[in-house]
Enzyme design. Structure first.
Site, PDB file in Angstrom:
ATOM      1  N   ASN A 151       0.805  -1.236   0.000  1.00 34.51           N
ATOM      2  CA  ASN A 151       0.000   0.000   0.000  1.00 34.51           C
ATOM      3  C   ASN A 151       0.833   1.278   0.000  1.00 34.51           C
ATOM      4  OD1 ASN A 151       0.783  -0.585   2.629  1.00 34.51           O
ATOM      5  ND2 ASN A 151      -1.079   0.254   3.536  1.00 34.51           N
ATOM      6  N   LYS A 174      12.744  -6.851   0.842  1.00 38.82           N
ATOM      7  CA  LYS A 174      11.880  -7.479  -0.167  1.00 38.82           C
ATOM      8  C   LYS A 174      10.562  -6.710  -0.226  1.00 38.82           C
ATOM      9  CE  LYS A 174       8.678 -10.656  -0.179  1.00 38.82           C
ATOM     10  NZ  LYS A 174       7.777 -10.125  -1.225  1.00 38.82           N
ATOM     11  N   PRO A 175      10.344  -6.006  -1.347  1.00 42.49           N
ATOM     12  CA  PRO A 175       9.044  -5.341  -1.483  1.00 42.49           C
ATOM     13  C   PRO A 175       7.976  -6.364  -1.847  1.00 42.49           C
ATOM     14  CG  PRO A 175      10.454  -4.860  -3.385  1.00 42.49           C
ATOM     15  CD  PRO A 175      11.221  -5.806  -2.514  1.00 42.49           C
ATOM     16  N   GLU A 227      -0.080  -8.548   6.640  1.00 39.88           N
ATOM     17  CA  GLU A 227      -1.270  -9.064   7.319  1.00 39.88           C
ATOM     18  C   GLU A 227      -0.911  -9.818   8.601  1.00 39.88           C
ATOM     19  OE1 GLU A 227      -3.345 -11.520   4.574  1.00 39.88           O
ATOM     20  OE2 GLU A 227      -3.757  -9.847   3.217  1.00 39.88           O
ATOM     21  N   GLU A 248       4.447  -4.943  11.874  1.00 36.39           N
ATOM     22  CA  GLU A 248       3.478  -3.857  11.625  1.00 36.39           C
ATOM     23  C   GLU A 248       2.331  -4.484  10.860  1.00 36.39           C
ATOM     24  OE1 GLU A 248       3.626  -0.780  12.717  1.00 36.39           O
ATOM     25  OE2 GLU A 248       5.608  -0.922  13.607  1.00 36.39           O
ATOM     26  N   GLY A 250      -2.166  -5.625  10.595  1.00 36.96           N
ATOM     27  CA  GLY A 250      -3.447  -5.017  10.227  1.00 36.96           C
ATOM     28  C   GLY A 250      -4.226  -4.461  11.405  1.00 36.96           C
ATOM     29  N   CYS A 282      -3.522   0.774   6.832  1.00 31.10           N
ATOM     30  CA  CYS A 282      -3.631  -0.151   7.975  1.00 31.10           C
ATOM     31  C   CYS A 282      -4.334   0.459   9.169  1.00 31.10           C
ATOM     32  CB  CYS A 282      -2.242  -0.622   8.380  1.00 31.10           C
ATOM     33  SG  CYS A 282      -1.119   0.746   8.695  1.00 31.10           S
ATOM     34  N   GLU A 384     -10.637  -7.096   8.945  1.00 30.69           N
ATOM     35  CA  GLU A 384     -10.036  -6.032   8.132  1.00 30.69           C
ATOM     36  C   GLU A 384     -10.389  -6.274   6.666  1.00 30.69           C
ATOM     37  OE1 GLU A 384      -5.743  -6.022   7.421  1.00 30.69           O
ATOM     38  OE2 GLU A 384      -5.710  -3.883   7.857  1.00 30.69           O
ATOM     39  N   GLU A 461       7.670   1.484  14.798  1.00 28.40           N
ATOM     40  CA  GLU A 461       8.459   2.182  13.779  1.00 28.40           C
ATOM     41  C   GLU A 461       8.386   3.673  14.113  1.00 28.40           C
ATOM     42  OE1 GLU A 461       6.986   0.678   9.901  1.00 28.40           O
ATOM     43  OE2 GLU A 461       8.821  -0.523   9.886  1.00 28.40           O
TER      44      GLU A 461
HETATM   45  P1  NAP Z   1       0.808  -9.666   3.130  1.00 26.21           P
HETATM   46  O1  NAP Z   1       0.053 -10.458   2.149  1.00 26.21           O
HETATM   47  O2  NAP Z   1       0.909 -10.173   4.525  1.00 26.21           O
HETATM   48  O3  NAP Z   1       2.259  -9.457   2.487  1.00 26.21           O
HETATM   49  C1  NAP Z   1       3.235  -8.646   3.102  1.00 26.21           C
HETATM   50  C2  NAP Z   1       4.604  -9.032   2.576  1.00 26.21           C
HETATM   51  O4  NAP Z   1       4.936 -10.338   3.022  1.00 26.21           O
HETATM   52  C3  NAP Z   1       4.694  -9.079   1.060  1.00 26.21           C
HETATM   53  O5  NAP Z   1       5.970  -8.626   0.671  1.00 26.21           O
HETATM   54  C4  NAP Z   1       4.521 -10.555   0.781  1.00 26.21           C
HETATM   55  O6  NAP Z   1       5.044 -10.916  -0.464  1.00 26.21           O
HETATM   56  C5  NAP Z   1       5.307 -11.152   1.925  1.00 26.21           C
HETATM   57  N1  NAP Z   1       4.979 -12.520   2.284  1.00 26.21           N
HETATM   58  C6  NAP Z   1       3.875 -13.241   2.007  1.00 26.21           C
HETATM   59  N2  NAP Z   1       3.941 -14.454   2.598  1.00 26.21           N
HETATM   60  C7  NAP Z   1       5.125 -14.515   3.256  1.00 26.21           C
HETATM   61  C8  NAP Z   1       5.777 -15.504   4.062  1.00 26.21           C
HETATM   62  N3  NAP Z   1       5.216 -16.673   4.316  1.00 26.21           N
HETATM   63  N4  NAP Z   1       6.992 -15.209   4.594  1.00 26.21           N
HETATM   64  C9  NAP Z   1       7.567 -14.004   4.381  1.00 26.21           C
HETATM   65  N5  NAP Z   1       7.007 -13.041   3.626  1.00 26.21           N
HETATM   66  C10 NAP Z   1       5.790 -13.283   3.069  1.00 26.21           C
HETATM   67  O7  NAP Z   1       0.231  -8.176   3.260  1.00 26.21           O
HETATM   68  P2  NAP Z   1      -0.196  -7.224   2.053  1.00 26.21           P
HETATM   69  O8  NAP Z   1      -1.443  -7.776   1.474  1.00 26.21           O
HETATM   70  O9  NAP Z   1       0.977  -6.950   1.210  1.00 26.21           O
HETATM   71  O10 NAP Z   1      -0.522  -5.861   2.807  1.00 26.21           O
HETATM   72  C11 NAP Z   1      -1.739  -5.559   3.398  1.00 26.21           C
HETATM   73  C12 NAP Z   1      -1.656  -5.772   4.906  1.00 26.21           C
HETATM   74  O11 NAP Z   1      -0.580  -5.010   5.443  1.00 26.21           O
HETATM   75  C13 NAP Z   1      -2.894  -5.286   5.635  1.00 26.21           C
HETATM   76  O12 NAP Z   1      -3.262  -6.235   6.600  1.00 26.21           O
HETATM   77  C14 NAP Z   1      -2.427  -4.000   6.303  1.00 26.21           C
HETATM   78  O13 NAP Z   1      -3.158  -3.657   7.456  1.00 26.21           O
HETATM   79  C15 NAP Z   1      -1.006  -4.311   6.610  1.00 26.21           C
HETATM   80  N6  NAP Z   1      -0.216  -3.102   6.788  1.00 26.21           N
HETATM   81  C16 NAP Z   1       0.179  -2.745   8.043  1.00 26.21           C
HETATM   82  C17 NAP Z   1       0.899  -1.577   8.245  1.00 26.21           C
HETATM   83  C18 NAP Z   1       1.338  -1.165   9.616  1.00 26.21           C
HETATM   84  O14 NAP Z   1       2.189  -0.291   9.711  1.00 26.21           O
HETATM   85  N7  NAP Z   1       0.790  -1.730  10.673  1.00 26.21           N
HETATM   86  C19 NAP Z   1       1.225  -0.770   7.157  1.00 26.21           C
HETATM   87  C20 NAP Z   1       0.807  -1.161   5.875  1.00 26.21           C
HETATM   88  C21 NAP Z   1       0.089  -2.329   5.705  1.00 26.21           C
HETATM   89  P3  NAP Z   1       4.115 -10.814  -1.795  1.00 26.21           P
HETATM   90  O15 NAP Z   1       3.180  -9.666  -1.629  1.00 26.21           O
HETATM   91  O16 NAP Z   1       5.092 -10.577  -2.879  1.00 26.21           O
HETATM   92  O17 NAP Z   1       3.388 -12.101  -1.859  1.00 26.21           O
END
Ligand code: NAP
Length: 487
Positions: A151, A174-175, A227, A248, A250, A282, A384, A461
């Site tokens: 995001n 890793k983005p 997540e 960090e 959800g 988030c 969420e 953070e």
């Molecule tokens: P996500 O699906 O959990 O993915 C986050 C990152 O983790 C991505 O780079 C993803 O790679 C990677 N990943 C996936 N499975 C993994 C594993 N088993 N081991 C290590 N890395 C893995 O989250 P998202 O959908 O990108 O982002 C949305 C979520 O982020 C929401 O829940 C939001 O609330 C949360 N968020 C929180 C904050 C905060 O500061 N609290 C800020 C922003 C977002 P790929 O995407 O390449 O698969």
């Protein structure tokens, strides 16, 4: 049509993989592939670790003031290239230009600037113990990993690299596979500013590459944004060599609007906290609790402003303030939640459907959606959604609303609107959330620590304390008198 292909960024340059594996990145507003990216295979992974080791030798040996000076140069370059970087964020994420142009790059640069300033302030202590004494040193952890969500891709890369690098660590980042370009641009900027090769490497790929980072024995810390479910997996893997973790995650945050609130201000907060970045934030206040006595006027203004002031369309058009969701799959997930809300008895006040704006007909848009007649047990109120979907709930008294607001396993953020200063603080102090706002919502300056209570996260953070989370304390005892030995 051929599109550019980006390689991984290791040791100050692009590095080709050997597997030939790559993935495509689409512009969410057009559904078109805009570029491809090579996956970090074993060869790249090995090189990234070797490079990080070398980078650490050089970077950690520099004085904090030298590191600070270099990071400040990177900040200047980030600001200089604001528009170019903001455009990348718009094309990768689908968010409106009017946001990216003034928020994404600048809030990223602010955090690096903040930690660059703090770098030379890290001090140990010294204490006498009889004739002897000991002192402490704040030492970097070593090689750290950062894993980002999609995001705020560039901002997240900056928020993780700022404190990590300022404290003398190196970072392998890793983005998300959805938004891989911003981090590469940041890596180039670091090199241009004089950050030594190997200090900030970017590896690309999905969960598999993330898993490699979280299990690698030479990585000392993982800072993860994503997540809750993924966070749990990351923590489990990180336990393999007892890595430090920052999580960090959800949220499902409450906004409480009391009867004495400035209603227009509260409506502004509710809209910002649900529709900004098309709801993909988030900290969003997706549970808006409104006191029964002001419920109707609040809804009237909310509806009027939502239906008249929101413009969906080509995110690069500066007048557009609602962008496209990150992917078709995510759009469908959000629409499924809306269906579930309707099926469970909530009423759609406005929105509740996909949009196909004239200037971006193939984009993954969802109309800003407001649910009323909600109750606390509905799926849309509990989970969420990460899209532009707000649930409005009614309450009657202070203690009741505090209990309801806290009735969740998440605890990222919370907001209160009231003119009563005592009530504002009294209520905020009882809410189980790490990031709180009174008569405001969403501001997150570099100086303010952010992070979640309960399952919304671990660690923080930004803010001074984050620098500590990237160091370890070494105690050095110095004997000044003869050792008394029974042997
Ligand atoms: P996500 O699906 O959990 O993915 C986050 C990152 O983790 C991505 O780079 C993803 O790679 C990677 N990943 C996936 N499975 C993994 C594993 N088993 N081991 C290590 N890395 C893995 O989250 P998202 O959908 O990108 O982002 C949305 C979520 O982020 C929401 O829940 C939001 O609330 C949360 N968020 C929180 C904050 C905060 O500061 N609290 C800020 C922003 C977002 P790929 O995407 O390449 O698969």
């Amino acid at each position: 049509m051929t599109v550019p292909v980006f390689q991984n960024f290791v040791h100050g340059q692009f590095l080709a993989n050997q597997s030939g594996e790559k993935f495509a990145v689409k512009n969410p507003a057009t559904d078109q592939v805009i570029y491809e990216v090579e996956v970090a295979d074993e060869v790249v992974q090995k090189a990234a670790i070797e490079s990080a080791k070398q980078g650490f030798q050089v970077w950690s040996a520099m004085s904090p003031i030298e590191r600070s000076r270099i990071l400040h140069k990177a900040v200047a370059l980030l600001r200089e290239r604001n528009d170019q970087l903001a455009e990348i964020e718009v094309l990768d994420t689908g968010k409106p230009w009017q946001e990216a142009e003034c928020v994404d790059v600048q809030t990223g640069a602010d955090v690096i600037e903040y930690f660059a300033g703090l770098a030379p302030t890290q001090v140990g202590s010294q204490q006498p113990v009889g004739n002897d004494f000991f002192y402490t040193r704040k030492e970097p952890l070593g090689i750290c990993a950062g894993i980002g969500a999609w995001n705020y891709p560039l901002q997240i890369a900056c928020w993780k690299s700022g404190p990590a690098l300022a404290a003398g660590n190196v970072l392998i980042f890793k983005p998300s596979e959805e938004t891989p370009l911003g981090a590469i641009k940041l890596a180039e900027i670091f090199i241009e500013a004089g950050v030594p090769a190997g200090v900030f490497n970017v590896v690309q790929g999905a969960a598999k590459v993330g898993q490699w980072l979280t299990t690698h024995p030479q990585i000392e810390k993982v800072s993860f944004t994503g997540e809750v479910g993924t966070g749990k997996k990351v923590m489990q893997s990180a336990a393999s060599n007892l890595k430090e973790v920052t999580m960090e995650l959800g949220g499902k945050s409450p906004l409480i609007v009391f009867e004495d609130a400035d209603l227009s201000q509260a409506v502004s907060a509710a809209m910002l906290g649900n529709f900004y970045t098309q709801g993909e934030v988030c900290t969003n206040c997706t549970r808006v609790f409104v006191h029964r006595s002001v419920y109707q006027p609040f809804l009237d203004e909310l509806l009027e402003r939502t239906e008249h002031n929101i413009i969906a369309g080509d995110p690069m058009d500066p007048s557009v303030n609602l962008g496209a969701l990150i992917s078709k799959q995510h759009q469908q997930l959000v629409l499924d939640y809306i269906e579930k809300g309707i099926a469970e008895g909530a009423k759609v006040l406005t929105g509740g459907r996909a949009l196909s704006p004239e200037s971006a007909p193939n984009g993954y848009f969802v109309a800003p959606t407001i649910f009323v007649d909600c109750d606390d047990d509905m799926t849309i109120v509990k989970e969420e959604i990460f899209g532009p979907v707000m649930s409005v709930l009614v309450f009657d008294d202070e203690q009741e609303v505090i209990e309801r607001a806290n009735n969740t396993h998440l605890g990222l953020a919370a907001g209160v609107f009231t003119q009563n200063i005592k009530r504002a603080h009294r209520v905020i102090h009882q809410l189980a959330a790490g990031i709180c706002w009174i008569n405001s919502y969403g501001n997150s300056p570099a100086e303010m620590p952010v992070g979640g209570y309960k399952q919304s996260g671990i660690g923080r953070e930004n803010g001074i304390e984050t620098l500590d989370q990237y160091t370890q304390t070494k105690s050095v005892y110095v004997g000044m008198s003869d050792i008394e030995s029974p042997f």
